[in-house]
Design a protein around this motif. Sequence first.
Motif, short mmCIF file in Angstrom:
data_model
loop_
_atom_site.label_atom_id
_atom_site.label_comp_id
_atom_site.label_asym_id
_atom_site.label_seq_id
_atom_site.Cartn_x
_atom_site.Cartn_y
_atom_site.Cartn_z
N MET A 1 0.87 -1.19 0.00
CA MET A 1 0.00 0.00 0.00
C MET A 1 0.90 1.24 0.00
O MET A 1 1.61 1.49 0.96
CB MET A 1 -0.87 -0.01 1.25
N CYS A 4 0.71 3.91 2.91
CA CYS A 4 0.72 3.37 4.28
C CYS A 4 2.09 3.64 4.93
O CYS A 4 3.12 3.26 4.39
CB CYS A 4 0.41 1.88 4.27
N CYS A 7 4.11 0.43 5.60
CA CYS A 7 4.64 -0.14 4.35
C CYS A 7 5.86 0.65 3.90
O CYS A 7 6.85 0.07 3.42
CB CYS A 7 3.56 -0.15 3.26
N HIS A 46 0.62 -6.07 3.70
CA HIS A 46 -0.25 -5.06 4.30
C HIS A 46 -1.56 -5.69 4.75
O HIS A 46 -2.34 -6.17 3.93
CB HIS A 46 -0.54 -3.91 3.33
N HIS A 97 -1.98 -0.29 9.69
CA HIS A 97 -1.22 -1.47 9.24
C HIS A 97 -1.04 -2.30 10.49
O HIS A 97 -0.48 -1.81 11.49
CB HIS A 97 0.12 -1.04 8.62
ZN ZN Z 1 0.88 -1.08 5.14
#
Ligand code: ZN
Length: 113
Positions: A1, A4, A7, A46, A97
Amino acid sequence: MSDCLFCKIINGDIPSNKAYEDEKCYAFHDINPQAPVHVLVIPKIHLSSVNDICEENANVVAHIFSVIPKIAKELNLENGYRVVTNIGEDGRQSVKHLHFHILGGKNLTEFMA
Ligand code: ZN
Ligand code: 5GP
């Protein structure tokens, strides 16, 4: 993602203080520690929260729980620690997350809420 935060931390786009890494998960020190030791363990895939866990990806979560004791040992938490995960608005989840907080390094308070 792509949008995010965690991430981006996994990808190295945002720097972090690594505590542990393998092919399935990444662990790093929390930027705003709530205890002398405060590490976050996250899956490399994710997942938004515990609510995203299902039969197909539960192996990643099982793996994370198999490495948490190893990380805790590395962090000298022989006397105990707490593992916490927040979910959604009422759970005060601020980063969407999935992450498990490892808290320790002192005798924690009894309060859970
Ligand atoms: Zn993420
Ligand atoms: P939550 O409130 O979602 O359960 O926990 C998110 C945690 O991520 C918080 O404890 C917060 O301090 C931590 N955090 C937020 N942004 C960053 C960051 O950029 N780097 C690190 N290392 N931790 C972060």
